[in-house]
Scaffold this motif. Sequence first.
Motif, mmCIF file in Angstrom:
data_model
loop_
_atom_site.group_PDB
_atom_site.id
_atom_site.type_symbol
_atom_site.label_atom_id
_atom_site.label_comp_id
_atom_site.label_asym_id
_atom_site.label_seq_id
_atom_site.Cartn_x
_atom_site.Cartn_y
_atom_site.Cartn_z
ATOM 1 N N PHE A 12 0.840 -1.336 -0.062
ATOM 2 C CA PHE A 12 -0.071 -0.082 0.066
ATOM 3 C C PHE A 12 0.831 1.318 0.113
ATOM 4 N N VAL A 13 2.061 1.215 0.813
ATOM 5 C CA VAL A 13 2.736 2.454 0.856
ATOM 6 C C VAL A 13 3.229 2.486 -0.605
ATOM 7 N N ALA A 14 3.768 1.697 -1.249
ATOM 8 C CA ALA A 14 4.429 1.795 -2.593
ATOM 9 C C ALA A 14 3.589 2.328 -3.618
ATOM 10 N N ALA A 15 2.375 1.746 -3.485
ATOM 11 C CA ALA A 15 1.381 2.379 -4.336
ATOM 12 C C ALA A 15 0.906 3.749 -4.169
ATOM 13 N N VAL A 16 1.254 4.349 -3.096
ATOM 14 C CA VAL A 16 1.052 6.018 -2.907
ATOM 15 C C VAL A 16 2.109 6.544 -3.722
ATOM 16 N N PRO A 17 1.774 7.616 -4.612
ATOM 17 C CA PRO A 17 2.507 8.169 -5.411
ATOM 18 C C PRO A 17 3.543 9.228 -4.464
ATOM 19 N N LYS A 18 4.512 9.209 -4.564
ATOM 20 C CA LYS A 18 5.828 9.751 -3.902
ATOM 21 C C LYS A 18 5.643 11.469 -4.010
ATOM 22 N N GLU A 19 4.849 11.704 -5.123
ATOM 23 C CA GLU A 19 4.623 13.287 -5.708
ATOM 24 C C GLU A 19 3.682 13.806 -4.330
ATOM 25 N N LEU A 20 2.851 13.031 -3.994
ATOM 26 C CA LEU A 20 2.127 13.364 -2.731
ATOM 27 C C LEU A 20 2.694 13.731 -1.457
ATOM 28 N N GLU A 21 3.581 12.953 -1.163
ATOM 29 C CA GLU A 21 4.436 12.894 -0.005
ATOM 30 C C GLU A 21 5.418 14.083 -0.213
ATOM 31 N N GLU A 22 5.857 14.416 -1.384
ATOM 32 C CA GLU A 22 7.214 15.664 -1.818
ATOM 33 C C GLU A 22 6.280 16.737 -1.720
ATOM 34 N N SER A 23 5.054 16.809 -2.462
ATOM 35 C CA SER A 23 4.123 18.052 -2.502
ATOM 36 C C SER A 23 3.863 18.696 -0.922
ATOM 37 N N ALA A 24 3.726 17.721 0.059
ATOM 38 C CA ALA A 24 3.216 17.952 1.506
ATOM 39 C C ALA A 24 4.743 18.556 2.126
ATOM 40 N N MET A 25 5.621 18.015 1.724
ATOM 41 C CA MET A 25 6.988 18.370 2.314
ATOM 42 C C MET A 25 7.379 19.711 1.686
ATOM 43 N N VAL A 26 7.080 19.999 0.510
ATOM 44 C CA VAL A 26 7.241 21.337 -0.168
ATOM 45 C C VAL A 26 6.348 22.405 0.548
ATOM 46 N N ASP A 27 5.312 22.119 0.907
ATOM 47 C CA ASP A 27 4.573 23.006 1.676
ATOM 48 C C ASP A 27 4.773 23.163 3.122
ATOM 49 N N GLY A 28 5.785 22.585 3.535
ATOM 50 C CA GLY A 28 6.336 22.710 4.850
ATOM 51 C C GLY A 28 6.026 21.504 6.016
ATOM 52 N N CYS A 29 5.728 20.453 5.491
ATOM 53 C CA CYS A 29 5.349 19.326 6.410
ATOM 54 C C CYS A 29 6.805 18.722 6.607
ATOM 55 N N THR A 30 7.090 18.185 7.644
ATOM 56 C CA THR A 30 8.013 17.133 7.815
ATOM 57 C C THR A 30 7.621 15.957 7.278
ATOM 58 N N ARG A 31 8.608 14.894 7.196
ATOM 59 C CA ARG A 31 8.525 13.630 6.790
ATOM 60 C C ARG A 31 7.620 13.001 7.665
ATOM 61 N N ALA A 32 7.406 13.046 8.783
ATOM 62 C CA ALA A 32 6.646 12.499 9.857
ATOM 63 C C ALA A 32 5.296 13.054 9.509
ATOM 64 N N GLN A 33 5.201 14.172 9.386
ATOM 65 C CA GLN A 33 3.789 15.036 9.229
ATOM 66 C C GLN A 33 3.202 14.737 7.925
ATOM 67 N N ALA A 34 4.050 14.459 6.883
ATOM 68 C CA ALA A 34 3.382 14.069 5.344
ATOM 69 C C ALA A 34 3.311 12.699 5.694
ATOM 70 N N PHE A 35 3.725 11.887 6.200
ATOM 71 C CA PHE A 35 3.406 10.426 6.319
ATOM 72 C C PHE A 35 1.908 10.396 7.004
ATOM 73 N N ARG A 36 1.743 11.107 8.366
ATOM 74 C CA ARG A 36 0.545 11.116 8.975
ATOM 75 C C ARG A 36 -0.741 11.834 8.376
#
Length: 277
Positions: free
Chosen positions: A160-184
Amino acid sequence: MKRSLFGRLWPNVTAVVLFVVCVFPVYWMFSTAFKPTGDIISETPVWFPTDVTFEHFRTATDADHFWTYVRNSLTVTCLAVLFSLVIALAGSFALARMRFRGRRGFVIGFMLAQMAPWEVMVIAIYMIVRDASMLNSLVPLTAFYMMMILPFTVLTLRGFVAAVPKELEESAMVDGCTRAQAFRRVILPLLAPGLMSTSMFGFITAWNEFPLVLVLNKEAGGAQTLPLWLSSFQTQFGDDWGATMAASSLFAVPILILFVFLQRRAVSGLTAGAVKG
């Protein structure tokens, strides 16, 4: 035309036969729990209860330590599932997103652990728990149940984690989220089907487990669980099949309730986790 009709007919007939074979023991268990004793011991099978009675359920619930074992089973099962999910979330994210030396070996190790029968390790587990002076305790039982559930949970959630596009996580981190916040905030909500399916699998596995509790928790009235209690359930009159079936029906109720509420997400979760990542 005949071949076409036969080709459509035999899968349906086979499915109906398999359904009846699988469901009939469950029906017989529940129906026997409601039958009067006379219908149960009758030489002629009584397919449907003539008079519905709840006496067998009262006998089962009034038995010694019944509610203690219910509490023990719920405690051990829920804690094992909860701990395995917390650990598996971190492990599956690491295996799906991060590249590190030995990553493939970790995946193979989880697969081997999933395929290995736990029964062959019962003696070794018993010796470890005995040397730690923790026999007849819920703590080691919870820990080993969690270990039984963990490989499947990690492997399924990894898909399931592999199926989530990395771009979503990277976009959240660009918007100021830490990696933990992007995961949550991004990944975790998308893992709901996987969490449902693994939770149901883990609950069923821990709820029904018998050999380990038989070896580790032998003392009656202490840290035993419902499967062990059912195997030795007797009344003062010996084997009471009506009460036994009533107790078995009560034992099956949590699984049925869980399946009814989670079946759609669980089926989609198992399918997606099996083909992605």
